[in-house]
Motif scaffolding. Sequence first.
Motif, PDB file in Angstrom:
ATOM      1  N   LEU A  10      43.045  33.464  36.790  1.00 39.69           N
ATOM      2  CA  LEU A  10      43.170  34.672  37.610  1.00 39.69           C
ATOM      3  C   LEU A  10      41.920  35.542  37.520  1.00 39.69           C
ATOM      4  CD1 LEU A  10      46.875  35.544  36.773  1.00 39.69           C
ATOM      5  CD2 LEU A  10      45.990  34.924  39.045  1.00 39.69           C
ATOM      6  N   LEU A  11      41.379  35.705  36.297  1.00 40.88           N
ATOM      7  CA  LEU A  11      40.160  36.512  36.129  1.00 40.88           C
ATOM      8  C   LEU A  11      38.972  35.842  36.807  1.00 40.88           C
ATOM      9  CD1 LEU A  11      39.567  39.273  34.571  1.00 40.88           C
ATOM     10  CD2 LEU A  11      41.831  38.337  34.282  1.00 40.88           C
ATOM     11  N   ALA A  12      38.894  34.524  36.737  1.00 41.86           N
ATOM     12  CA  ALA A  12      37.820  33.809  37.434  1.00 41.86           C
ATOM     13  C   ALA A  12      37.922  34.042  38.937  1.00 41.86           C
ATOM     14  CB  ALA A  12      37.878  32.321  37.117  1.00 41.86           C
ATOM     15  N   SER A  13      39.137  34.072  39.454  1.00 46.25           N
ATOM     16  CA  SER A  13      39.345  34.344  40.868  1.00 46.25           C
ATOM     17  C   SER A  13      38.919  35.766  41.225  1.00 46.25           C
ATOM     18  CB  SER A  13      40.816  34.138  41.230  1.00 46.25           C
ATOM     19  OG  SER A  13      41.073  34.575  42.542  1.00 46.25           O
ATOM     20  N   LEU A  14      39.290  36.729  40.400  1.00 50.53           N
ATOM     21  CA  LEU A  14      38.923  38.125  40.650  1.00 50.53           C
ATOM     22  C   LEU A  14      37.422  38.352  40.523  1.00 50.53           C
ATOM     23  CD1 LEU A  14      41.879  39.855  38.786  1.00 50.53           C
ATOM     24  CD2 LEU A  14      41.448  39.919  41.258  1.00 50.53           C
ATOM     25  N   ALA A  15      36.758  37.573  39.673  1.00 49.35           N
ATOM     26  CA  ALA A  15      35.332  37.770  39.397  1.00 49.35           C
ATOM     27  C   ALA A  15      34.450  36.769  40.128  1.00 49.35           C
ATOM     28  CB  ALA A  15      35.097  37.676  37.883  1.00 49.35           C
ATOM     29  N   ARG A  16      34.899  36.266  41.243  1.00 46.61           N
ATOM     30  CA  ARG A  16      34.133  35.216  41.911  1.00 46.61           C
ATOM     31  C   ARG A  16      32.933  35.730  42.697  1.00 46.61           C
ATOM     32  NH1 ARG A  16      37.268  33.158  47.298  1.00 46.61           N
ATOM     33  NH2 ARG A  16      36.222  34.688  48.546  1.00 46.61           N
ATOM     34  N   GLU A  17      32.881  36.996  43.017  1.00 44.92           N
ATOM     35  CA  GLU A  17      31.763  37.541  43.786  1.00 44.92           C
ATOM     36  C   GLU A  17      30.606  37.915  42.871  1.00 44.92           C
ATOM     37  OE1 GLU A  17      31.759  37.485  47.079  1.00 44.92           O
ATOM     38  OE2 GLU A  17      33.803  36.728  47.057  1.00 44.92           O
ATOM     39  N   GLU A  18      29.399  37.907  43.421  1.00 47.26           N
ATOM     40  CA  GLU A  18      28.216  38.258  42.639  1.00 47.26           C
ATOM     41  C   GLU A  18      28.334  39.681  42.092  1.00 47.26           C
ATOM     42  OE1 GLU A  18      23.416  37.907  42.916  1.00 47.26           O
ATOM     43  OE2 GLU A  18      24.476  38.409  44.755  1.00 47.26           O
ATOM     44  N   GLY A  19      28.007  39.835  40.830  1.00 51.76           N
ATOM     45  CA  GLY A  19      28.058  41.141  40.196  1.00 51.76           C
ATOM     46  C   GLY A  19      29.405  41.493  39.600  1.00 51.76           C
ATOM     47  N   VAL A  20      30.376  40.595  39.700  1.00 51.38           N
ATOM     48  CA  VAL A  20      31.696  40.839  39.120  1.00 51.38           C
ATOM     49  C   VAL A  20      31.899  39.822  37.995  1.00 51.38           C
ATOM     50  CG1 VAL A  20      34.171  41.067  39.537  1.00 51.38           C
ATOM     51  CG2 VAL A  20      32.543  41.649  41.354  1.00 51.38           C
ATOM     52  N   ALA A  84      37.410  43.675  42.570  1.00 52.66           N
ATOM     53  CA  ALA A  84      37.295  42.307  43.074  1.00 52.66           C
ATOM     54  C   ALA A  84      37.000  42.265  44.570  1.00 52.66           C
ATOM     55  CB  ALA A  84      38.575  41.532  42.780  1.00 52.66           C
ATOM     56  N   ALA A  85      37.549  43.211  45.340  1.00 51.74           N
ATOM     57  CA  ALA A  85      37.489  43.123  46.802  1.00 51.74           C
ATOM     58  C   ALA A  85      36.460  44.035  47.450  1.00 51.74           C
ATOM     59  CB  ALA A  85      38.867  43.426  47.392  1.00 51.74           C
ATOM     60  N   ASP A  86      36.068  45.108  46.790  1.00 53.26           N
ATOM     61  CA  ASP A  86      35.178  46.091  47.401  1.00 53.26           C
ATOM     62  C   ASP A  86      33.852  46.160  46.657  1.00 53.26           C
ATOM     63  OD1 ASP A  86      36.963  47.142  49.448  1.00 53.26           O
ATOM     64  OD2 ASP A  86      38.155  47.859  47.777  1.00 53.26           O
ATOM     65  N   ARG A  96      35.682  40.430  49.664  1.00 51.44           N
ATOM     66  CA  ARG A  96      36.619  39.312  49.699  1.00 51.44           C
ATOM     67  C   ARG A  96      37.968  39.787  50.216  1.00 51.44           C
ATOM     68  NH1 ARG A  96      38.482  37.172  44.156  1.00 51.44           N
ATOM     69  NH2 ARG A  96      39.706  36.032  45.626  1.00 51.44           N
ATOM     70  N   ASP A  97      38.885  38.870  50.356  1.00 50.12           N
ATOM     71  CA  ASP A  97      40.213  39.174  50.873  1.00 50.12           C
ATOM     72  C   ASP A  97      40.974  40.090  49.917  1.00 50.12           C
ATOM     73  OD1 ASP A  97      42.499  38.664  52.697  1.00 50.12           O
ATOM     74  OD2 ASP A  97      43.326  37.748  50.872  1.00 50.12           O
ATOM     75  N   ARG A  98      41.323  41.269  50.405  1.00 48.00           N
ATOM     76  CA  ARG A  98      42.003  42.272  49.586  1.00 48.00           C
ATOM     77  C   ARG A  98      43.405  41.814  49.181  1.00 48.00           C
ATOM     78  NH1 ARG A  98      41.753  47.019  47.914  1.00 48.00           N
ATOM     79  NH2 ARG A  98      39.773  47.508  48.826  1.00 48.00           N
ATOM     80  N   ALA A  99      44.115  41.154  50.064  1.00 46.71           N
ATOM     81  CA  ALA A  99      45.483  40.714  49.744  1.00 46.71           C
ATOM     82  C   ALA A  99      45.472  39.715  48.586  1.00 46.71           C
ATOM     83  CB  ALA A  99      46.152  40.111  50.970  1.00 46.71           C
ATOM     84  N   HIS A 100      44.536  38.789  48.608  1.00 51.76           N
ATOM     85  CA  HIS A 100      44.435  37.833  47.508  1.00 51.76           C
ATOM     86  C   HIS A 100      44.085  38.559  46.203  1.00 51.76           C
ATOM     87  CE1 HIS A 100      43.514  34.262  45.184  1.00 51.76           C
ATOM     88  NE2 HIS A 100      42.449  34.913  44.775  1.00 51.76           N
ATOM     89  N   ALA A 101      43.138  39.483  46.267  1.00 50.84           N
ATOM     90  CA  ALA A 101      42.741  40.231  45.065  1.00 50.84           C
ATOM     91  C   ALA A 101      43.923  41.028  44.509  1.00 50.84           C
ATOM     92  CB  ALA A 101      41.572  41.156  45.374  1.00 50.84           C
ATOM     93  N   ARG A 102      44.696  41.656  45.375  1.00 54.74           N
ATOM     94  CA  ARG A 102      45.854  42.433  44.924  1.00 54.74           C
ATOM     95  C   ARG A 102      46.886  41.524  44.271  1.00 54.74           C
ATOM     96  NH1 ARG A 102      47.646  46.955  44.082  1.00 54.74           N
ATOM     97  NH2 ARG A 102      46.415  48.152  45.512  1.00 54.74           N
TER      98      ARG A 102
END
Length: 161
Positions: A10-20, A84-86, A96-102
């Motif tokens: 789950l954390l890997a999914s939330l942190a998939r964007e650069e800088g996260v 994760a999303a903003d 990224r997709d806000r619904a998935h992040a939530r």
Amino acid sequence: MNMEWHLRGLLASLAREEGVFGRVTPEAQGSVEEQIRTLVVEAERAWERHAAPGATGPDSTAEVAEAINEVGSKYATDLMTYLAADDLVFRGSPRRDRAHARQAAARVVELLGYGSVWHTNISDFSEQVRAWSPVTRHTFDGVVAGTGNGLTVVLLQVGED
């Protein structure tokens, strides 16, 4: 189900964007402040080329402790979703997709359990205000960390404009 393994996914999914950046560790490996500081060091190394020359920021666990405050699980879910999303730097630029992040953030909170304790350096992330106490040497940063069920999770976003 192996909860630590599930949280890592789950954390890997939330942190998939650069800088996260995200991490999951057993609580026995250190305090929330120590786990945040460890992730900050990792993020600062990874983002070293982006930091402003001569930039300084908290460089000890004690300074991280001064920068964070305890928050409730709903606020923690909102913050994890936001990080994760903003984009902390460029408001209104979804990453990224806000619904998935939530959904992922809510599951993290659920897995840490009812008695989990959450901390952040962000005191206000409303549309009109950005208020935080820095935990890194980067111009922008936001962190949320929680402990529960024997584990600590940390999600951090860093950014430069």
